[in-house]
Design a protein around this motif. Structure first.
Motif, PDB file in Angstrom:
ATOM      1  N   ALA A   3     -69.252 -24.934  50.025  1.00 29.19           N
ATOM      2  CA  ALA A   3     -70.681 -24.596  49.975  1.00 29.19           C
ATOM      3  C   ALA A   3     -71.286 -24.680  51.372  1.00 29.19           C
ATOM      4  O   ALA A   3     -70.803 -25.413  52.247  1.00 29.19           O
ATOM      5  CB  ALA A   3     -71.397 -25.543  49.028  1.00 29.19           C
TER       6      ALA A   3
ATOM      7  N   ASP B 221     -74.400 -30.804  40.548  1.00 27.47           N
ATOM      8  CA  ASP B 221     -74.360 -29.477  41.181  1.00 27.47           C
ATOM      9  C   ASP B 221     -75.077 -28.465  40.282  1.00 27.47           C
ATOM     10  O   ASP B 221     -74.436 -27.720  39.519  1.00 27.47           O
ATOM     11  CB  ASP B 221     -72.905 -29.082  41.425  1.00 27.47           C
ATOM     12  CG  ASP B 221     -72.771 -27.694  42.048  1.00 27.47           C
ATOM     13  OD1 ASP B 221     -73.765 -27.228  42.661  1.00 27.47           O
ATOM     14  OD2 ASP B 221     -71.689 -27.108  41.918  1.00 27.47           O
TER      15      ASP B 221
ATOM     16  N   HIS C 225     -78.980 -30.255  49.277  1.00 24.26           N
ATOM     17  CA  HIS C 225     -79.645 -30.470  47.990  1.00 24.26           C
ATOM     18  C   HIS C 225     -78.745 -31.277  47.039  1.00 24.26           C
ATOM     19  O   HIS C 225     -79.243 -32.122  46.280  1.00 24.26           O
ATOM     20  CB  HIS C 225     -80.022 -29.128  47.370  1.00 24.26           C
ATOM     21  CG  HIS C 225     -81.093 -28.407  48.121  1.00 24.26           C
ATOM     22  ND1 HIS C 225     -82.334 -28.949  48.384  1.00 24.26           N
ATOM     23  CD2 HIS C 225     -81.103 -27.165  48.692  1.00 24.26           C
ATOM     24  CE1 HIS C 225     -83.075 -28.090  49.063  1.00 24.26           C
ATOM     25  NE2 HIS C 225     -82.342 -26.988  49.274  1.00 24.26           N
TER      26      HIS C 225
ATOM     27  N   LYS D 106     -72.577 -24.067  43.106  1.00 23.44           N
ATOM     28  CA  LYS D 106     -71.901 -23.574  44.307  1.00 23.44           C
ATOM     29  C   LYS D 106     -71.091 -24.658  45.039  1.00 23.44           C
ATOM     30  O   LYS D 106     -70.282 -24.337  45.905  1.00 23.44           O
ATOM     31  CB  LYS D 106     -72.930 -22.998  45.278  1.00 23.44           C
ATOM     32  CG  LYS D 106     -73.676 -21.790  44.730  1.00 23.44           C
ATOM     33  CD  LYS D 106     -74.689 -21.281  45.732  1.00 23.44           C
ATOM     34  CE  LYS D 106     -75.432 -20.060  45.195  1.00 23.44           C
ATOM     35  NZ  LYS D 106     -76.445 -19.559  46.167  1.00 23.44           N
TER      36      LYS D 106
ATOM     37  N   VAL E  77     -76.917 -25.899  50.577  1.00 24.30           N
ATOM     38  CA  VAL E  77     -76.469 -26.255  49.224  1.00 24.30           C
ATOM     39  C   VAL E  77     -75.989 -27.705  49.189  1.00 24.30           C
ATOM     40  O   VAL E  77     -76.313 -28.475  48.270  1.00 24.30           O
ATOM     41  CB  VAL E  77     -75.359 -25.292  48.758  1.00 24.30           C
ATOM     42  CG1 VAL E  77     -74.739 -25.785  47.448  1.00 24.30           C
ATOM     43  CG2 VAL E  77     -75.916 -23.894  48.589  1.00 24.30           C
TER      44      VAL E  77
ATOM     45  N   SER F  10     -76.755 -25.842  41.223  1.00 25.89           N
ATOM     46  CA  SER F  10     -76.553 -24.458  41.684  1.00 25.89           C
ATOM     47  C   SER F  10     -75.205 -23.897  41.270  1.00 25.89           C
ATOM     48  O   SER F  10     -75.009 -22.685  41.202  1.00 25.89           O
ATOM     49  CB  SER F  10     -76.685 -24.398  43.209  1.00 25.89           C
ATOM     50  OG  SER F  10     -75.637 -25.124  43.828  1.00 25.89           O
TER      51      SER F  10
END
Length: 346
Positions: A300, A268, A307, A272, A304, A270
């Motif tokens: 999320a 993860d 990805h 998020k 998100v 990000s």
């Protein structure tokens, strides 16, 4: 004395009448029965003696004085061999020939062999059998091309590929004016979608794209009050072939369980996704290995998660996704629940 008794009996018969004749008749019957008993006794002694002689011949062999005396057919019927006539016995069998010139014994042997081959259902030459059996056949692994036949680590590799693939597919075929309320993936390649389109034309086009990408596609009957733009479909995504290079080489060590979970969380980038629920796994002990099952959640949004799942599919993490449910929480939020599995050894 016997004659005198008979004369006296005859005289008494003359004086007493015809009743004495019955005594003479009974004397004759008794005499004949005695003779029959004697004959049966003699015959029984002869039979028992003959049986005893045969048993002696079978157990001890033919006595030397009788060699060459008793005919060979009789000895053959009794199962006794005459050492002095072994050559004669062979010649005797060879002399019994068929009209085609072959011996009857050979013909019987050939018939018996043919019957055995017919019963076995095959007449494969021994040379061919020897050439067909190769040692490498016993060392070659059986082909596993169906998910149910996959080994645990092969199933994890397949789950990683399909869970990521279904999100990529949904993202590619779903236009902006189609919103879904529920998206469910179930290993190995099952899915369920429930949503709504902006108009009936978009609805029909979206369902057609789903049908073309599915191995098995169904749209259940809708209730009468359902809008014409309703989207409800379920089926099976077209399965992909398992990549052998994506299969891990070993289970997770029990001492490395926390490290494997942290490796998944590290995907993860990000920050998020924030998966929650790794604290209390369900553990099943199969003796050789254990199966850890986690139920984790995330809030999320779809992009998100898309990805994150792409990075997860490309990673060496040995954690599979048995089920993933995405549900619309409100206008801008998405709740995701995933059932994760890990195979552990000591």
């Amino acid at each position: 004395m016997i004659r005198m008794n008979l004369i006296e009996a005859a005289n008494r018969a003359n004086s007493l009448g015809s009743s004495a004749q019955v005594s003479f008749a009974s004397v004759d019957v008794t005499s004949r029965r005695s003779k029959q008993h004697v004959a049966l006794s003699i015959l029984l002694v002869v039979v028992l003696g003959f049986v005893g002689m045969i048993s002696f011949f079978v157990l001890a062999g033919l006595p030397k004085p009788l060699e060459g005396v008793i005919p060979v057919p009789i000895l053959s019927a009794l199962g006794v061999e005459d050492p002095s006539r072994e050559g004669l016995s062979t010649d005797f069998a060879a002399a019994r020939t068929t009209s085609a010139g072959g011996s009857i014994q050979s013909q019987h042997a050939a018939d018996a062999a043919a019957a055995l081959l017919a019963a076995a259902g095959s007449q494969i030459p021994l040379e061919r059998v020897a050439s067909d059996v190769r040692p490498e056949q016993f060392m070659k692994e059986s082909k596993r091309d169906v998910y149910a036949s996959f080994l645990p680590l092969e199933q994890i590799a397949y789950q990683k590929a399909m869970a990521s693939q279904i999100l990529v597919f949904i993202n590619a075929v779903t236009p902006d004016n189609v919103n879904f309320a529920d998206l469910i993936y179930q290993a190995p390649n099952f899915y369920y979608i429930h949503g709504v389109a902006e108009n009936p034309l978009l609805q029909r086009g979206y369902l057609e794209r789903l049908r073309l990408a599915s191995a098995n596609f169904k749209t259940p009957p809708l209730p009468e009050n359902a809008p014409a733009t309703d989207i409800t479909a379920y089926g099976e995504m077209t399965a992909t072939r398992l990549d052998p290079n994506s299969v891990a080489k070993s289970f997770v060590k029990e001492s490395d369980v926390a490290l494997e979970v942290n490796a998944l969380r590290a995907l993860d980038i990000s920050g998020k996704v924030n998966l929650v629920g790794f604290d209390h796994p369900s553990v099943e002990d199969f003796g050789v290995y254990k199966r850890y099952t986690y139920r984790v959640t995330s809030n999320a949004d779809f992009q998100v998660m898309l990805h994150f799942m792409d990075a997860y599919q490309k990673s060496p993490v040995r954690i599979g996704v048995q089920k993933m449910e995405m549900r619309a929480a409100n206008k801008d939020a998405l709740a995701t629940m995933m059932k994760l599995v890990m195979y552990v050894t000591r």
